[in-house]
Design an enzyme around this catalytic site. Structure first.
Site, mmCIF file in Angstrom:
data_model
loop_
_atom_site.group_PDB
_atom_site.id
_atom_site.type_symbol
_atom_site.label_atom_id
_atom_site.label_comp_id
_atom_site.label_asym_id
_atom_site.label_seq_id
_atom_site.Cartn_x
_atom_site.Cartn_y
_atom_site.Cartn_z
ATOM 1 N N SER A 142 -44.562 -11.806 10.723
ATOM 2 C CA SER A 142 -44.542 -11.172 9.400
ATOM 3 C C SER A 142 -45.869 -10.467 9.111
ATOM 4 O O SER A 142 -46.470 -10.670 8.053
ATOM 5 C CB SER A 142 -44.239 -12.214 8.316
ATOM 6 O OG SER A 142 -43.822 -11.588 7.121
ATOM 7 N N PRO A 143 -46.350 -9.601 10.021
ATOM 8 C CA PRO A 143 -47.670 -8.989 9.850
ATOM 9 C C PRO A 143 -47.746 -7.970 8.721
ATOM 10 O O PRO A 143 -48.839 -7.562 8.329
ATOM 11 C CB PRO A 143 -47.924 -8.324 11.210
ATOM 12 C CG PRO A 143 -46.557 -7.987 11.706
ATOM 13 C CD PRO A 143 -45.690 -9.146 11.270
ATOM 14 N N LEU A 144 -46.580 -7.577 8.188
ATOM 15 C CA LEU A 144 -46.555 -6.671 7.035
ATOM 16 C C LEU A 144 -45.991 -7.385 5.809
ATOM 17 O O LEU A 144 -45.472 -6.750 4.890
ATOM 18 C CB LEU A 144 -45.731 -5.418 7.359
ATOM 19 C CG LEU A 144 -46.281 -4.556 8.505
ATOM 20 C CD1 LEU A 144 -45.340 -3.401 8.803
ATOM 21 C CD2 LEU A 144 -47.675 -4.035 8.176
ATOM 22 N N GLY B 180 -43.390 -9.253 5.463
ATOM 23 C CA GLY B 180 -41.949 -9.167 5.294
ATOM 24 C C GLY B 180 -41.504 -7.919 4.563
ATOM 25 O O GLY B 180 -40.397 -7.878 4.010
ATOM 26 N N GLY B 181 -42.358 -6.901 4.536
ATOM 27 C CA GLY B 181 -42.046 -5.656 3.848
ATOM 28 C C GLY B 181 -42.511 -5.625 2.407
ATOM 29 O O GLY B 181 -42.522 -4.557 1.768
ATOM 30 N N TYR C 281 -32.562 -18.069 16.799
ATOM 31 C CA TYR C 281 -32.328 -16.742 16.216
ATOM 32 C C TYR C 281 -30.850 -16.377 16.303
ATOM 33 O O TYR C 281 -30.186 -16.639 17.308
ATOM 34 C CB TYR C 281 -33.164 -15.680 16.925
ATOM 35 C CG TYR C 281 -34.652 -15.735 16.619
ATOM 36 C CD1 TYR C 281 -35.170 -16.652 15.715
ATOM 37 C CD2 TYR C 281 -35.531 -14.861 17.241
ATOM 38 C CE1 TYR C 281 -36.529 -16.693 15.435
ATOM 39 C CE2 TYR C 281 -36.897 -14.890 16.967
ATOM 40 C CZ TYR C 281 -37.392 -15.814 16.070
ATOM 41 O OH TYR C 281 -38.737 -15.847 15.809
ATOM 42 N N PHE D 231 -45.002 -3.048 0.933
ATOM 43 C CA PHE D 231 -44.644 -1.673 0.601
ATOM 44 C C PHE D 231 -43.501 -1.559 -0.394
ATOM 45 O O PHE D 231 -43.098 -0.455 -0.759
ATOM 46 C CB PHE D 231 -44.279 -0.921 1.888
ATOM 47 C CG PHE D 231 -45.371 -0.986 2.926
ATOM 48 C CD1 PHE D 231 -46.562 -0.315 2.732
ATOM 49 C CD2 PHE D 231 -45.224 -1.766 4.057
ATOM 50 C CE1 PHE D 231 -47.586 -0.397 3.655
ATOM 51 C CE2 PHE D 231 -46.237 -1.852 4.993
ATOM 52 C CZ PHE D 231 -47.419 -1.160 4.790
ATOM 53 N N THR D 232 -42.963 -2.693 -0.842
ATOM 54 C CA THR D 232 -41.832 -2.649 -1.767
ATOM 55 C C THR D 232 -42.139 -3.243 -3.131
ATOM 56 O O THR D 232 -41.531 -2.846 -4.123
ATOM 57 C CB THR D 232 -40.621 -3.383 -1.161
ATOM 58 O OG1 THR D 232 -40.981 -4.741 -0.863
ATOM 59 C CG2 THR D 232 -40.156 -2.695 0.118
#
Length: 306
Positions: free
Chosen positions: A216-218, A220-221, A60, A224-225
């Site tokens: 990445s439970p959402l 990676g955004g 990272y 909502f995008t």
């Protein structure tokens, strides 16, 4: 402010991996090189809502993320026993920080993993990790060698528990045949990435009492995008379930949807925004009923189950 309820210890607490119900992942913080004061703020916000587990990897921030987090944790003066540290090794990037790497590759060999763990401990200013994960399966990994390497890490006290990340069911089963005490498999999993529900990954985790950690439970955004009709349909379903659950936000519902699975999915949050961490913590208070869960599944797939 939401506070995540902590798991209660059983009669033998030292024999079982215990992470907070949600985990803060530091990949994005390393990628954007979050300044130390912001990292300190992020650590404090996480702990305030009961998220005491922090997920890192040697690569990272181009091999600098662990050092940055370790420095921030020291600056925060949070005692080591208040946090649980997870890190990973086994991915080899082509980088100025690793001039010997001619090509990106995976290395699950004993020498590389031991060196990776030792470097992580030094950068994080600790004598042990609560969980060390093999970051990616090396196509050349020797199950006997890898099992022995991980077992020695635990025996040396450098890792309290060991596990894998991104291993397929067959790869996990192979390694577990030599090392039954695999504690976790960190996988990509979200309402947009549902394959582990059907390919045997979560079945195997439940069979082996191996914790599935969802990176990445959402999505990676993208959840909502993205403006595609299927995304809008899914957002509508999340909002409907959220309203039924008492005005829960769509992202809380998406996380709770994962946590509803009996394998004990633990989402790894990717945000660097303390406010988003506080909101996400509310997912631990939600419990979807079976029909609400399938309502979201149907919205995600575009069809009812067969």
């Amino acid at each position: 402010m939401h506070t995540i309820p902590q798991p209660q210890p059983d009669a033998r607490p030292d024999e079982r991996l215990r992470l907070s119900p949600l985990v803060l992942g530091l990949w994005r913080a390393g990628r954007v090189q979050l300044p130390r004061p912001r990292l300190v703020e992020l650590i404090a916000a996480s702990l305030d809502v009961g998220i005491d587990t922090f997920d890192l990897a040697d690569i990272y921030g181009n091999y600098a993320g662990e050092q940055a987090f370790g420095d921030a944790l020291a600056a925060s003066r949070v005692p080591r026993d208040r946090v649980r540290l997870v890190s990973k090794g086994g991915v080899c990037l082509v980088s100025d920080a690793r001039p010997a790497h001619r090509v990106k590759h995976y290395d699950n060999g004993a020498a590389h993993l031991r060196a990776s763990l030792d470097a992580s401990l030094q950068k994080l200013r600790t004598d042990h990790l609560d969980l060390f994960l093999v970051h990616r399966p090396d196509f050349l990994f020797d199950a006997d060698e890898l099992a022995d390497t991980l077992r020695q890490m635990v025996r040396a006290g450098k890792a309290r528990h060991v596990g894998v990340s991104n291993f397929s069911p067959s790869q996990q089963r192979l390694l577990a045949a030599r090392l039954p005490e695999l504690a976790a498999n960190q996988i990509e999993l979200s309402v947009l990435r549902r394959a582990p529900f059907e390919d045997g990954t979560l079945d195997l985790c439940q069979e082996q009492h191996c914790i599935p950690m969802a990176w990445s439970p959402l999505g990676g955004g993208a959840l909502f995008t993205a403006d595609a009709p299927d995304m809008q349909r899914l957002r509508t379903a999340l909002a409907e379930v959220g309203e039924a659950l008492g005005s829960a936000t769509p992202d809380q519902v998406a996380l709770a949807w994962l946590m509803r699975h009996p394998s004990g999915v633990i989402p790894v949050l990717g945000t660097t925004d303390p406010a988003r961490v506080r909101i996400a913590a509310g997912a631990a208070d939600l419990r979807l009923d079976r029909q609400q869960w399938y309502h979201i599944w149907q919205a995600a797939t575009g069809c009812a189950v067969a």
